[in-house]
Design a protein around this motif. Structure first.
Motif, PDB file in Angstrom:
ATOM      1  N   VAL A  94      55.291  12.387  17.906  1.00  0.00           N
ATOM      2  CA  VAL A  94      54.511  12.237  16.673  1.00  0.00           C
ATOM      3  C   VAL A  94      53.808  10.884  16.714  1.00  0.00           C
ATOM      4  O   VAL A  94      52.624  10.757  16.367  1.00  0.00           O
ATOM      5  CB  VAL A  94      55.416  12.350  15.424  1.00  0.00           C
ATOM      6  N   ASN A  95      54.529   9.873  17.183  1.00  0.00           N
ATOM      7  CA  ASN A  95      53.969   8.524  17.268  1.00  0.00           C
ATOM      8  C   ASN A  95      52.826   8.440  18.277  1.00  0.00           C
ATOM      9  O   ASN A  95      51.852   7.709  18.078  1.00  0.00           O
ATOM     10  CB  ASN A  95      55.078   7.535  17.650  1.00  0.00           C
ATOM     11  N   VAL A  96      52.941   9.169  19.389  1.00  0.00           N
ATOM     12  CA  VAL A  96      51.850   9.206  20.371  1.00  0.00           C
ATOM     13  C   VAL A  96      50.579   9.742  19.720  1.00  0.00           C
ATOM     14  O   VAL A  96      49.482   9.208  19.932  1.00  0.00           O
ATOM     15  CB  VAL A  96      52.245  10.071  21.592  1.00  0.00           C
ATOM     16  N   LEU A  97      50.720  10.780  18.919  1.00  0.00           N
ATOM     17  CA  LEU A  97      49.555  11.326  18.218  1.00  0.00           C
ATOM     18  C   LEU A  97      48.958  10.319  17.250  1.00  0.00           C
ATOM     19  O   LEU A  97      47.730  10.202  17.133  1.00  0.00           O
ATOM     20  CB  LEU A  97      49.947  12.585  17.447  1.00  0.00           C
ATOM     21  N   ARG A  98      49.808   9.603  16.545  1.00  0.00           N
ATOM     22  CA  ARG A  98      49.324   8.584  15.612  1.00  0.00           C
ATOM     23  C   ARG A  98      48.451   7.578  16.324  1.00  0.00           C
ATOM     24  O   ARG A  98      47.437   7.126  15.791  1.00  0.00           O
ATOM     25  CB  ARG A  98      50.500   7.846  14.958  1.00  0.00           C
ATOM     26  N   ARG A  99      48.847   7.227  17.541  1.00  0.00           N
ATOM     27  CA  ARG A  99      48.174   6.159  18.268  1.00  0.00           C
ATOM     28  C   ARG A  99      46.908   6.641  18.979  1.00  0.00           C
ATOM     29  O   ARG A  99      45.875   5.976  18.941  1.00  0.00           O
ATOM     30  CB  ARG A  99      49.150   5.572  19.289  1.00  0.00           C
ATOM     31  N   GLN A 100      46.968   7.796  19.647  1.00  0.00           N
ATOM     32  CA  GLN A 100      45.880   8.188  20.533  1.00  0.00           C
ATOM     33  C   GLN A 100      45.240   9.538  20.226  1.00  0.00           C
ATOM     34  O   GLN A 100      44.253   9.904  20.863  1.00  0.00           O
ATOM     35  CB  GLN A 100      46.385   8.195  21.992  1.00  0.00           C
ATOM     36  N   GLY A 101      45.783  10.290  19.296  1.00  0.00           N
ATOM     37  CA  GLY A 101      45.198  11.599  18.989  1.00  0.00           C
ATOM     38  C   GLY A 101      43.881  11.470  18.241  1.00  0.00           C
ATOM     39  O   GLY A 101      43.668  10.534  17.463  1.00  0.00           O
ATOM     40  N   THR A 102      42.965  12.406  18.473  1.00  0.00           N
ATOM     41  CA  THR A 102      41.749  12.468  17.679  1.00  0.00           C
ATOM     42  C   THR A 102      42.097  12.931  16.265  1.00  0.00           C
ATOM     43  O   THR A 102      43.207  13.428  16.016  1.00  0.00           O
ATOM     44  CB  THR A 102      40.739  13.452  18.292  1.00  0.00           C
ATOM     45  N   TYR A 103      41.160  12.793  15.369  1.00  0.00           N
ATOM     46  CA  TYR A 103      41.420  13.240  13.996  1.00  0.00           C
ATOM     47  C   TYR A 103      41.768  14.726  13.977  1.00  0.00           C
ATOM     48  O   TYR A 103      42.703  15.156  13.290  1.00  0.00           O
ATOM     49  CB  TYR A 103      40.206  12.976  13.101  1.00  0.00           C
ATOM     50  N   GLU A 104      41.029  15.514  14.744  1.00  0.00           N
ATOM     51  CA  GLU A 104      41.260  16.957  14.774  1.00  0.00           C
ATOM     52  C   GLU A 104      42.634  17.286  15.367  1.00  0.00           C
ATOM     53  O   GLU A 104      43.328  18.176  14.870  1.00  0.00           O
ATOM     54  CB  GLU A 104      40.153  17.647  15.583  1.00  0.00           C
ATOM     55  N   GLN A 105      43.024  16.578  16.428  1.00  0.00           N
ATOM     56  CA  GLN A 105      44.345  16.802  17.014  1.00  0.00           C
ATOM     57  C   GLN A 105      45.450  16.450  16.031  1.00  0.00           C
ATOM     58  O   GLN A 105      46.437  17.188  15.893  1.00  0.00           O
ATOM     59  CB  GLN A 105      44.501  15.964  18.289  1.00  0.00           C
ATOM     60  N   ARG A 106      45.282  15.342  15.355  1.00  0.00           N
ATOM     61  CA  ARG A 106      46.296  14.927  14.398  1.00  0.00           C
ATOM     62  C   ARG A 106      46.369  15.892  13.219  1.00  0.00           C
ATOM     63  O   ARG A 106      47.458  16.269  12.771  1.00  0.00           O
ATOM     64  CB  ARG A 106      46.021  13.504  13.919  1.00  0.00           C
ATOM     65  N   ALA A 107      45.222  16.301  12.715  1.00  0.00           N
ATOM     66  CA  ALA A 107      45.223  17.217  11.572  1.00  0.00           C
ATOM     67  C   ALA A 107      45.956  18.506  11.909  1.00  0.00           C
ATOM     68  O   ALA A 107      46.785  19.000  11.121  1.00  0.00           O
ATOM     69  CB  ALA A 107      43.785  17.518  11.150  1.00  0.00           C
ATOM     70  N   PHE A 108      45.701  19.054  13.094  1.00  0.00           N
ATOM     71  CA  PHE A 108      46.343  20.317  13.461  1.00  0.00           C
ATOM     72  C   PHE A 108      47.829  20.131  13.743  1.00  0.00           C
ATOM     73  O   PHE A 108      48.672  20.841  13.174  1.00  0.00           O
ATOM     74  CB  PHE A 108      45.668  20.935  14.686  1.00  0.00           C
ATOM     75  N   LEU A 109      48.177  19.202  14.609  1.00  0.00           N
ATOM     76  CA  LEU A 109      49.573  19.072  15.029  1.00  0.00           C
ATOM     77  C   LEU A 109      50.456  18.468  13.941  1.00  0.00           C
ATOM     78  O   LEU A 109      51.622  18.854  13.802  1.00  0.00           O
ATOM     79  CB  LEU A 109      49.656  18.267  16.317  1.00  0.00           C
ATOM     80  N   PHE A 110      49.933  17.562  13.142  1.00  0.00           N
ATOM     81  CA  PHE A 110      50.712  17.077  12.002  1.00  0.00           C
ATOM     82  C   PHE A 110      50.927  18.204  10.989  1.00  0.00           C
ATOM     83  O   PHE A 110      51.977  18.276  10.341  1.00  0.00           O
ATOM     84  CB  PHE A 110      50.031  15.893  11.331  1.00  0.00           C
ATOM     85  N   GLY A 111      49.950  19.095  10.866  1.00  0.00           N
ATOM     86  CA  GLY A 111      50.133  20.258  10.007  1.00  0.00           C
ATOM     87  C   GLY A 111      51.267  21.140  10.504  1.00  0.00           C
ATOM     88  O   GLY A 111      52.052  21.670   9.712  1.00  0.00           O
ATOM     89  N   GLU A 112      51.368  21.286  11.818  1.00  0.00           N
ATOM     90  CA  GLU A 112      52.474  22.035  12.406  1.00  0.00           C
ATOM     91  C   GLU A 112      53.818  21.380  12.088  1.00  0.00           C
ATOM     92  O   GLU A 112      54.785  22.054  11.737  1.00  0.00           O
ATOM     93  CB  GLU A 112      52.289  22.112  13.932  1.00  0.00           C
ATOM     94  N   VAL A 113      53.870  20.070  12.209  1.00  0.00           N
ATOM     95  CA  VAL A 113      55.114  19.342  11.938  1.00  0.00           C
ATOM     96  C   VAL A 113      55.510  19.474  10.467  1.00  0.00           C
ATOM     97  O   VAL A 113      56.674  19.702  10.134  1.00  0.00           O
ATOM     98  CB  VAL A 113      54.974  17.857  12.344  1.00  0.00           C
ATOM     99  N   LEU A 114      54.540  19.347   9.579  1.00  0.00           N
ATOM    100  CA  LEU A 114      54.824  19.492   8.146  1.00  0.00           C
ATOM    101  C   LEU A 114      55.315  20.905   7.812  1.00  0.00           C
ATOM    102  O   LEU A 114      56.076  21.089   6.854  1.00  0.00           O
ATOM    103  CB  LEU A 114      53.573  19.160   7.330  1.00  0.00           C
TER     104      LEU A 114
END
Length: 398
Positions: A94-114
């Motif tokens: 999750v932290n890797v995404l925070r640091r280097q993920g694009t907005y679109e990557q974060r929106a999708f994968l953080f949605g999965e985590v939630l």
């Protein structure tokens, strides 16, 4: 799976963790003895919302502080160190995404985590020259997508995961993380972990044979280490919290056993002490063990405080200070976990060694988990920093 609860803030996260720890503690010895993988317990963890507490507020998460995250892991590890180990990589990626993920990557994968989805890991490899010799390859395809090939070991959480982040090298040898669905074609997870401790983490093998990866599921992890970063410090903080939790759990078991089951030594009885808990030599030893455990807890809290402070003002100097603080906490926690896990038997007496009680899991878990990365090198980096002002390296393990 049903939708996961969404935790609102730090206070709720700690309350949920405390309740789950009490629930998980009840079956910990039985799961360890039988090596019963905690599928039901992991589902409870997902449904509780705890796995999403580090999702940024921008994307709907509680975005809890490092101190809260460390305490969650300490509470869970005090109950069951294997269960606590399983989501460690989840939070790292999750932290890797925070640091280097694009907005679109974060929106999708953080949605999965939630929604309660879990990240595993396919990171370490066996038989290579050293731990950072990553041979898994991420090869490009003409259409811009990629394909993964390699074999991973010690893949904690992969068996329980919905997504498996895979650490791999691209054609130019730079490190990337590919977020791969657990059911992707060519991806196989083997339940072949047989460690003496942390028996139910299912830290087995992941095989990757021409696994397809869309371009938008790849994150350039190598960029993390080109400037000041907290990636390694946060990952190691969670490992330290697990060790502190093991120490806390072992000490609590020792206290309960001596109070309720241990017989006093006959020489203590001859001096007028009717219970083991009145033995002055045991009292002395419990005092020593309590000092070790409380020192480890204090250093963990201080390291977490420094992580949070550095996030607000991240520089080479603040990142270095945090790495040293976390390394100090990790060294102390590892020593406390191993010592208290062993001393449990010293203070509790012969009966505590019965296999049916499962008390040896604390020492086995401590001895296994503290092998994760060598404390001797952390002490080296602490010494270099204190004596010569040498900043720790940015390799992700400090």
């Amino acid at each position: 799976m049903s939708a996961a609860h969404v935790i609102a803030d730090d206070a709720e996260a700690l309350a949920v963790a405390s309740a789950l720890a009490a629930e998980f503690r009840k079956g910990a010895a039985e799961r360890d003895t039988r090596r019963r993988l905690p599928h039901a317990e992991i589902e409870r963890l997902s449904a509780s919302g705890l796995l999403a507490v580090s999702v940024p507020a921008e994307f709907g998460g509680a975005d809890v502080g490092a101190g809260t995250l460390a305490e969650i892991f300490r509470l869970l590890a005090a109950a069951d160190a294997s269960l606590a180990q399983i989501p460690q990589s989840h939070f790292v990626y999750v932290n890797v995404l925070r640091r280097q993920g694009t907005y679109e990557q974060r929106a999708f994968l953080f949605g999965e985590v939630l929604a309660g989805k879990r990240f595993g890991n396919a990171q370490s490899e066996a038989g290579t020259a050293h731990v950072q010799d990553i041979r898994t390859r991420l090869a490009p395809r003409p259409d811009g997508s990629h394909v993964l090939d390699g074999v991973k070991h010690y893949s904690t959480g992969a068996l329980f995961a919905h997504w498996i982040p895979v650490l791999a090298r691209a054609e130019d040898d730079t490190l990337h993380v590919a977020y791969v669905p657990r059911d992707a074609p060519g991806l196989t997870v083997l339940d072949d972990w047989n460690g003496m401790g942390q028996r139910t983490t299912a830290s087995g093998t992941v095989r990757l044979e021409s696994v397809p990866v869309p371009a938008d599921r790849v994150v350039p992890h190598h960029l993390t280490f080109r400037g000041p970063q907290l990636h390694g410090a946060v990952a190691q903080l969670l490992h330290a919290a697990i060790d502190v939790g093991i120490a806390s759990g072992a000490l609590a078991e020792a206290v309960e056993f001596v109070r309720t089951k241990s017989r006093p030594w006959f020489e203590s009885v001859d001096e007028g002490r009717a219970t083991a808990a009145e033995d002055p030599l045991l009292i002395q030893r419990f005092g020593e063990l309590a000092v070790r455990e409380r020192a480890a807890e204090a250093l963990l809290r201080e390291a977490a405080r420094q992580v949070d402070a550095a996030r607000a003002d991240l520089t080479d100097d603040s990142a270095a200070a945090v790495s040293v603080a976390v390394a100090t906490a990790k060294v102390t926690a590892a020593e406390a976990a191993v010592e208290i896990g062993s001393a449990l038997f010293e203070v509790a007496g012969t009966r505590s060694a019965l296999a049916s009680l499962g008390l040896d899991r604390h020492w086995r878990d401590a001895r296994t988990h503290t092998l994760h990365d060598p404390a001797r090198w952390k002490i080296q980096h602490i010494g270099r920093y204190v004596l010569n002002g040498t900043r720790p390296p940015r390799h992700g393990l400090l």
